[in-house]
Enzyme design. Structure first.
Site, PDB file in Angstrom:
ATOM      1  N   MET A   1       0.783  -1.169  -0.099  1.00  0.00           N
ATOM      2  CA  MET A   1       0.258   0.153   0.224  1.00  0.00           C
ATOM      3  C   MET A   1       1.057   1.430   0.300  1.00  0.00           C
ATOM      4  O   MET A   1       0.074   2.394  -0.030  1.00  0.00           O
ATOM      5  CB  MET A   1      -0.771   0.174   0.875  1.00  0.00           C
ATOM      6  CG  MET A   1      -1.881  -1.600   1.150  1.00  0.00           C
ATOM      7  SD  MET A   1      -2.997  -0.823   1.912  1.00  0.00           S
ATOM      8  CE  MET A   1      -2.694  -0.817   3.685  1.00  0.00           C
TER       9      MET A   1
ATOM     10  N   HIS B   1       9.221   1.316   3.671  1.00  0.00           N
ATOM     11  CA  HIS B   1      10.281   1.199   4.316  1.00  0.00           C
ATOM     12  C   HIS B   1      11.380  -0.135   4.586  1.00  0.00           C
ATOM     13  O   HIS B   1      10.920  -0.855   3.175  1.00  0.00           O
ATOM     14  CB  HIS B   1       9.362   1.284   5.431  1.00  0.00           C
ATOM     15  CG  HIS B   1       8.703   0.179   5.839  1.00  0.00           C
ATOM     16  ND1 HIS B   1       8.714  -1.276   5.797  1.00  0.00           N
ATOM     17  CD2 HIS B   1       7.068   0.469   5.915  1.00  0.00           C
ATOM     18  CE1 HIS B   1       7.750  -1.966   5.755  1.00  0.00           C
ATOM     19  NE2 HIS B   1       6.704  -0.937   6.359  1.00  0.00           N
TER      20      HIS B   1
ATOM     21  N   GLY C   1      11.010  -2.981   5.456  1.00  0.00           N
ATOM     22  CA  GLY C   1      10.658  -3.992   5.205  1.00  0.00           C
ATOM     23  C   GLY C   1      10.043  -4.691   4.059  1.00  0.00           C
ATOM     24  O   GLY C   1       9.932  -5.697   3.639  1.00  0.00           O
ATOM     25  N   HIS C   2       9.263  -3.414   3.147  1.00  0.00           N
ATOM     26  CA  HIS C   2       9.175  -3.510   1.850  1.00  0.00           C
ATOM     27  C   HIS C   2       9.921  -3.840   0.786  1.00  0.00           C
ATOM     28  O   HIS C   2      10.492  -4.764   0.083  1.00  0.00           O
ATOM     29  CB  HIS C   2       8.402  -2.294   1.484  1.00  0.00           C
ATOM     30  CG  HIS C   2       6.857  -2.311   1.531  1.00  0.00           C
ATOM     31  ND1 HIS C   2       7.279  -1.173   3.111  1.00  0.00           N
ATOM     32  CD2 HIS C   2       5.823  -2.730   2.431  1.00  0.00           C
ATOM     33  CE1 HIS C   2       5.460  -0.664   3.065  1.00  0.00           C
ATOM     34  NE2 HIS C   2       5.182  -1.842   2.728  1.00  0.00           N
TER      35      HIS C   2
ATOM     36  N   GLN D   1       5.766 -10.649   7.315  1.00  0.00           N
ATOM     37  CA  GLN D   1       5.399 -11.952   8.471  1.00  0.00           C
ATOM     38  C   GLN D   1       5.168 -10.553   9.478  1.00  0.00           C
ATOM     39  O   GLN D   1       4.222 -11.646  10.872  1.00  0.00           O
ATOM     40  CB  GLN D   1       6.257 -12.912   8.763  1.00  0.00           C
ATOM     41  CG  GLN D   1       6.073 -13.921   7.773  1.00  0.00           C
ATOM     42  CD  GLN D   1       7.559 -15.432   8.837  1.00  0.00           C
ATOM     43  OE1 GLN D   1       6.620 -15.534  10.183  1.00  0.00           O
ATOM     44  NE2 GLN D   1       8.178 -15.738   7.919  1.00  0.00           N
TER      45      GLN D   1
ATOM     46  N   ASP E   1       2.362  -8.673   9.184  1.00  0.00           N
ATOM     47  CA  ASP E   1       0.740  -9.627   9.412  1.00  0.00           C
ATOM     48  C   ASP E   1       0.429 -10.647   8.822  1.00  0.00           C
ATOM     49  O   ASP E   1       0.792 -11.483   8.022  1.00  0.00           O
ATOM     50  CB  ASP E   1       0.374  -8.097   8.267  1.00  0.00           C
ATOM     51  CG  ASP E   1       0.960  -6.859   8.065  1.00  0.00           C
ATOM     52  OD1 ASP E   1      -0.196  -6.195   8.523  1.00  0.00           O
ATOM     53  OD2 ASP E   1       1.680  -6.167   7.354  1.00  0.00           O
TER      54      ASP E   1
ATOM     55  N   VAL F   1      10.836  -6.973   9.546  1.00  0.00           N
ATOM     56  CA  VAL F   1      12.314  -5.915   9.571  1.00  0.00           C
ATOM     57  C   VAL F   1      11.727  -5.145  10.440  1.00  0.00           C
ATOM     58  O   VAL F   1      10.783  -4.407  10.807  1.00  0.00           O
ATOM     59  CB  VAL F   1      12.446  -5.238   8.465  1.00  0.00           C
ATOM     60  CG1 VAL F   1      13.758  -4.611   7.819  1.00  0.00           C
ATOM     61  CG2 VAL F   1      12.866  -6.368   7.086  1.00  0.00           C
TER      62      VAL F   1
ATOM     63  N   ARG G   1       2.728   2.173   9.056  1.00  0.00           N
ATOM     64  CA  ARG G   1       2.367   3.852   9.645  1.00  0.00           C
ATOM     65  C   ARG G   1       3.117   4.332  11.701  1.00  0.00           C
ATOM     66  O   ARG G   1       1.813   4.989  11.929  1.00  0.00           O
ATOM     67  CB  ARG G   1       0.930   2.439  10.573  1.00  0.00           C
ATOM     68  CG  ARG G   1      -0.341   2.163   9.651  1.00  0.00           C
ATOM     69  CD  ARG G   1      -1.415   2.603  10.809  1.00  0.00           C
ATOM     70  NE  ARG G   1      -2.776   1.664   9.654  1.00  0.00           N
ATOM     71  CZ  ARG G   1      -2.977   0.265   9.294  1.00  0.00           C
ATOM     72  NH1 ARG G   1      -2.314  -0.563   8.869  1.00  0.00           N
ATOM     73  NH2 ARG G   1      -4.073   1.515   8.392  1.00  0.00           N
TER      74      ARG G   1
HETATM   75  O1  PAF Z   1      -0.565  -5.577   3.345  1.00  0.00           O
HETATM   76  C1  PAF Z   1      -0.941  -4.573   3.178  1.00  0.00           C
HETATM   77  O2  PAF Z   1       0.059  -3.630   3.045  1.00  0.00           O
HETATM   78  C2  PAF Z   1      -1.675  -4.655   2.416  1.00  0.00           C
HETATM   79  O3  PAF Z   1      -2.606  -5.190   3.265  1.00  0.00           O
HETATM   80  C3  PAF Z   1      -2.426  -5.464   0.871  1.00  0.00           C
HETATM   81  C4  PAF Z   1      -1.414  -6.355   0.827  1.00  0.00           C
HETATM   82  C5  PAF Z   1      -0.982  -4.763   0.348  1.00  0.00           C
HETATM   83  C6  PAF Z   1      -3.295  -5.468  -0.021  1.00  0.00           C
HETATM   84  O4  PAF Z   1      -3.556  -4.328  -0.123  1.00  0.00           O
END
Ligand code: PAF
Length: 285
Positions: free
Chosen positions: A30, A34, A36-37, A148, A150, A176, A187
């Protein structure tokens, strides 16, 4: 790096790569990226696949009183980051592209979607499963990468893929953390500096719970009590949930005898943070 906000254009780009025999890796996000991504991207790149990263703040997964309008966004900064990280194509659709008309078709992963975060955020996981399913149909990836942090989301998507026979391998990627232990999250920028300092209690209390389990504590109720006590005494955080669950099916655990997930969600002001820790337990102990 290519970038597009249009589904047909993305499909063309991906079809060309598939014709060349490339595998496709999808990293759904979304945005407001950061480290983690970046770790998700690194894991995707290690597979040698053609890496598609999507940025879409999905309204379907936010409740009416949630932080959709506050959710941080910076597309151009994100685009620079993902280009540097070696993403092959950035897909950043507008809401009208993903939802040109009101949706009447949804994907629900029942049971898994009403516990933990799903209990406080009714409809959240239906929104997640639906948009991820759409992204899977649009990008037709061979594999997809989920953080992980989430954990529930990762398990839910994994189950959706099994139940719907989708030929997509789901890769979980470890959390991370900031130097002080706070799990990276888009957030985190919404926290005041005091809340930011206090939020360290999440990872600290999870670590302490792990130590307690390693020292022989096997009562899930007692570990939950210890976690709650620590968070409440050492911060102004308001606990949403603190739970111990099976790592596989997320069912409730009473006696800690197998790998477990310590999972929590805590509000700091209006900002709700989640964190978790998997603790491997020796089955014979
Ligand atoms: O984890 C997220 O950023 C969101 O829930 C996702 C998997 C991109 C779905 O909108």
């Amino acid at each position: 790096m290519k970038r597009t906000s249009h589904i047909p254009e993305l499909r063309e780009i991906i079809a060309l790569e598939k014709e060349k025999g490339r595998k496709i890796a999808l990293v759904p996000t979304m945005g407001f990226l950061h480290k983690g991504h970046l770790s998700l991207i690194e894991h995707a790149k290690q597979t040698d696949a053609f890496v598609v990263l999507s940025i879409f703040v999905n309204p379907l997964q936010f409740g009416p009183k949630e932080d959709l309008s506050r959710y941080p966004r910076d597309l151009e900064r994100d685009a620079r980051m993902v280009e540097e990280a070696g993403v092959d194509v950035l897909f950043h659709p507008m809401v009208e592209e993903m939802y040109p008309r009101p949706m009447v078709t949804f994907v629900e992963v029942s049971e898994l979607d009403t516990m933990l975060c799903g209990a406080t955020r009714p409809g959240h996981f239906r929104g997640v499963a639906t948009v991820v399913s759409k992204l899977f149909h649009i990008a037709q990836p061979d594999m997809a990468f989920f953080g992980q942090k989430d954990y529930q989301q990762y398990k839910l998507i994994e189950r959706m893929v099994i139940d719907l026979n989708l030929p997509i391998k789901i890769y979980p990627v470890p959390i991370v953390r900031e130097e002080d232990g706070l799990a990276m999250s888009s957030r985190n920028v919404l926290l005041t500096s005091e809340q930011r300092q206090q939020a360290v209690i999440l990872s600290k209390s999870l670590k302490a719970a792990e130590v307690s389990i390693r020292a022989g504590q096997r009562s899930a109720q007692e570990i939950e009590r210890q976690l709650r006590e620590r968070i409440t005494l050492e911060s102004d955080g308001v606990i949403d949930y603190v739970e111990i669950r099976d790592t596989d099916d997320l069912s409730k655990v009473t006696d800690i005898k197998r790998p477990i997930l310590l999972a929590l969600a805590v509000f700091f002001g209006k900002t709700r943070l989640i964190d978790n820790k998997v603790v491997e337990v020796d089955q014979d102990v």
